[in-house]
Scaffold this motif. Sequence first.
Motif, PDB file in Angstrom:
ATOM      1  N   GLY A  68     -24.910  53.931  44.464  1.00 10.99           N
ATOM      2  CA  GLY A  68     -25.228  52.620  43.900  1.00 10.99           C
ATOM      3  C   GLY A  68     -24.390  52.307  42.670  1.00 10.99           C
ATOM      4  N   ASP A  69     -24.438  51.059  42.258  1.00 10.33           N
ATOM      5  CA  ASP A  69     -23.847  50.599  40.993  1.00 10.33           C
ATOM      6  C   ASP A  69     -24.555  49.268  40.715  1.00 10.33           C
ATOM      7  N   ILE A  70     -23.929  48.374  39.972  1.00 12.65           N
ATOM      8  CA  ILE A  70     -24.577  47.098  39.667  1.00 12.65           C
ATOM      9  C   ILE A  70     -24.983  46.401  40.976  1.00 12.65           C
ATOM     10  N   ALA A  85     -30.398  59.909  36.184  1.00 17.38           N
ATOM     11  CA  ALA A  85     -29.278  60.762  35.769  1.00 17.38           C
ATOM     12  C   ALA A  85     -28.251  60.105  34.841  1.00 17.38           C
ATOM     13  N   THR A  86     -27.856  58.862  35.130  1.00 17.77           N
ATOM     14  CA  THR A  86     -26.793  58.265  34.296  1.00 17.77           C
ATOM     15  C   THR A  86     -27.314  58.043  32.873  1.00 17.77           C
ATOM     16  N   GLY A  87     -28.505  57.460  32.778  1.00 14.04           N
ATOM     17  CA  GLY A  87     -29.080  57.186  31.457  1.00 14.04           C
ATOM     18  C   GLY A  87     -29.399  58.475  30.698  1.00 14.04           C
ATOM     19  N   GLY A 146     -30.938  47.320  33.462  1.00 14.34           N
ATOM     20  CA  GLY A 146     -30.966  47.876  34.811  1.00 14.34           C
ATOM     21  C   GLY A 146     -31.150  49.378  34.779  1.00 14.34           C
ATOM     22  N   ASN A 147     -30.671  50.023  35.816  1.00 16.72           N
ATOM     23  CA  ASN A 147     -30.883  51.463  35.975  1.00 16.72           C
ATOM     24  C   ASN A 147     -30.417  52.261  34.751  1.00 16.72           C
ATOM     25  N   VAL A 148     -29.183  52.066  34.334  1.00 14.98           N
ATOM     26  CA  VAL A 148     -28.623  52.903  33.261  1.00 14.98           C
ATOM     27  C   VAL A 148     -29.346  52.627  31.939  1.00 14.98           C
ATOM     28  N   ASP A 166     -29.959  41.027  29.662  1.00 12.22           N
ATOM     29  CA  ASP A 166     -29.426  40.822  31.009  1.00 12.22           C
ATOM     30  C   ASP A 166     -28.368  39.737  30.891  1.00 12.22           C
ATOM     31  N   SER A 167     -27.856  39.237  32.014  1.00 12.45           N
ATOM     32  CA  SER A 167     -26.738  38.303  31.881  1.00 12.45           C
ATOM     33  C   SER A 167     -27.174  36.956  31.306  1.00 12.45           C
ATOM     34  N   SER A 168     -28.502  36.700  31.202  1.00  9.19           N
ATOM     35  CA  SER A 168     -28.959  35.427  30.642  1.00  9.19           C
ATOM     36  C   SER A 168     -29.155  35.485  29.128  1.00  9.19           C
ATOM     37  N   GLY A 196     -37.446  40.023  37.670  1.00  7.37           N
ATOM     38  CA  GLY A 196     -37.498  38.907  36.713  1.00  7.37           C
ATOM     39  C   GLY A 196     -36.412  38.998  35.658  1.00  7.37           C
ATOM     40  N   ARG A 197     -36.513  38.129  34.641  1.00  2.43           N
ATOM     41  CA  ARG A 197     -35.490  38.044  33.592  1.00  2.43           C
ATOM     42  C   ARG A 197     -36.018  38.663  32.300  1.00  2.43           C
ATOM     43  N   ILE A 198     -35.121  39.136  31.434  1.00  5.78           N
ATOM     44  CA  ILE A 198     -35.517  39.837  30.209  1.00  5.78           C
ATOM     45  C   ILE A 198     -36.231  38.880  29.236  1.00  5.78           C
ATOM     46  N   ALA A 241     -22.207  52.076  30.368  1.00  7.29           N
ATOM     47  CA  ALA A 241     -21.498  51.250  31.357  1.00  7.29           C
ATOM     48  C   ALA A 241     -20.065  51.752  31.493  1.00  7.29           C
ATOM     49  N   ASN A 242     -19.348  51.235  32.489  1.00  7.37           N
ATOM     50  CA  ASN A 242     -17.936  51.552  32.670  1.00  7.37           C
ATOM     51  C   ASN A 242     -17.079  50.546  31.916  1.00  7.37           C
ATOM     52  N   MET A 243     -16.230  51.057  31.016  1.00 11.23           N
ATOM     53  CA  MET A 243     -15.274  50.259  30.229  1.00 11.23           C
ATOM     54  C   MET A 243     -15.936  49.080  29.502  1.00 11.23           C
TER      55      MET A 243
END
Length: 449
Positions: free
Chosen positions: A161-163, A204-206, A235-237, A257-259, A285-287, A348-350
């Motif tokens: 998985g990823d985003i 695991a990632t977090g 999200g997950n991480v 989140d993106s909002s 839902g949204r944050i 996150a990545n980069m």
Amino acid sequence: MTKIMEQIMARDPGEREFHQAVAEVLETVQPVLDRNPEYRQAAILERIIEPERVIQFRVPWMDDQGQVHVNRGFRVEMNSALGPYKGGLRFHPSVTLSIMKFLAFEQVFKNALTTLPLGGGKGGADFNPKGRSDNEIMRFCQSFMAELFRHIGPNTDVPAGDIGVGAREIGFLFGMYKRLRNEFTGVLTGKSLNWGGSLIRPEATGYGNVYFVAAMLAERQESLAGKTCLVSGSGNVAQFTVEKILHLGGRVVTLSDSSGFIYDEEGIDAAKLAFVKELKNIQRGRILEYAARYPAAVYTEADGSLDHNPLWDHKADCALPCATENEINGRDAQNLINNGVRLVSEGANMPCTPEAIDLFLDNNILYAPGKAANAGGVAVSGLEMAQNSMRLNWPREEVDSRLQGIMKSIHRTCLEAAAAHGRPGNYLAGANIAGFLKVVNAMLDQGLV
Ligand code: NDP
């Protein structure tokens, strides 16, 4: 180096994220090339920046109203010198070949650092899962796998998985692979526990990110206890980064989140985190709804016209970006430094732009690059593959202790590689050099392939 950068810019024009990821690695591995002229002779740089294979395909699917949509699917199989291609799938409207190639390139070095036998790859689609029903998500995943299945396999390429791709999507993708191949194999990781998943994979990632932070702080006889942290994403991480910070006595005051983002002066405790998990993983839902539920928190809507993100403009000790690429620019980095942040670790990545990274390094900020700090996810995916091959499941404590061991080993490897190449304390140089050496030596052993 300049020649190589000019070459990829001419050959792959417009692949901005890929150019950024390559430039960062090339800048830091110069001392390795100076010491090893045989790498130049073998054109190792030219080979390592060229994917072994790129697959691009049409993903047609039908929504609940009977309307047909066509998305674009990708799998970039970047490098298999160390093992089967391994790396996540991202479903997000921003997905392009450039994003796939940057992620696959990063993944090669990250996977090398884990000490596990994993090559590097990445895939996904420019599909927006937001607002889609479970049935629409299932139809999309089935159509995506109807092409991808012929390119992957448990000894060839093992996506995760990823985003936008979590347990639900992995389930639908696995089901379709199984039907098409008539095989129950460990072809995907991040599977649910009762049909081949590994304990601790969701965390695991977090968790790994925070174990890395703890190791950096321990090097300076410090700990996370009592430290205030800014975390982005939800999200997950982000969720499991917050959970582990809380376990280790730290305090988290932001999520996004993106909002937009929330700032909770009182701190996000275990009960509030449980609310976020339910909100994001079940209700989808949204944050914003966090601030409605906890009125002490302040919600700020994302504003694309600003030259900075106000999330990073709060007093804190540590910042852990866990949302997406380039979410901390030079201005954000300066704000973090002005607000007392002494440690930045990339879940996150980069997530940090080159200007931001330069500022952190110039100001002696402890900076952990994603390919080291977020390698815990792929590491436990590697452990999931090992368990699938043995047809066994390890207990939670065993997987967690292996994860901790891997993160400590990555931390040590980064420090040692940095010191050995004249960049003591520089985790970015250490991660790039150690990952690069492992991959290129394997490539040389395997001849011109
Ligand atoms: P999720 O989809 O679970 O969560 C992503 C979070 O980031 C959401 O809160 C999302 O908000 C936010 N986000 C995504 N895109 C943007 C954007 N363009 N602008 C602002 N916010 C955004 O993904 P993960 O938590 O799995 O992944 C987060 C990061 O961690 C990514 O960079 C991923 O590559 C990296 N990573 C993930 C690993 C894993 O095991 N899952 C392993 C290693 C790295 P919204 O819901 O509004 O889109």
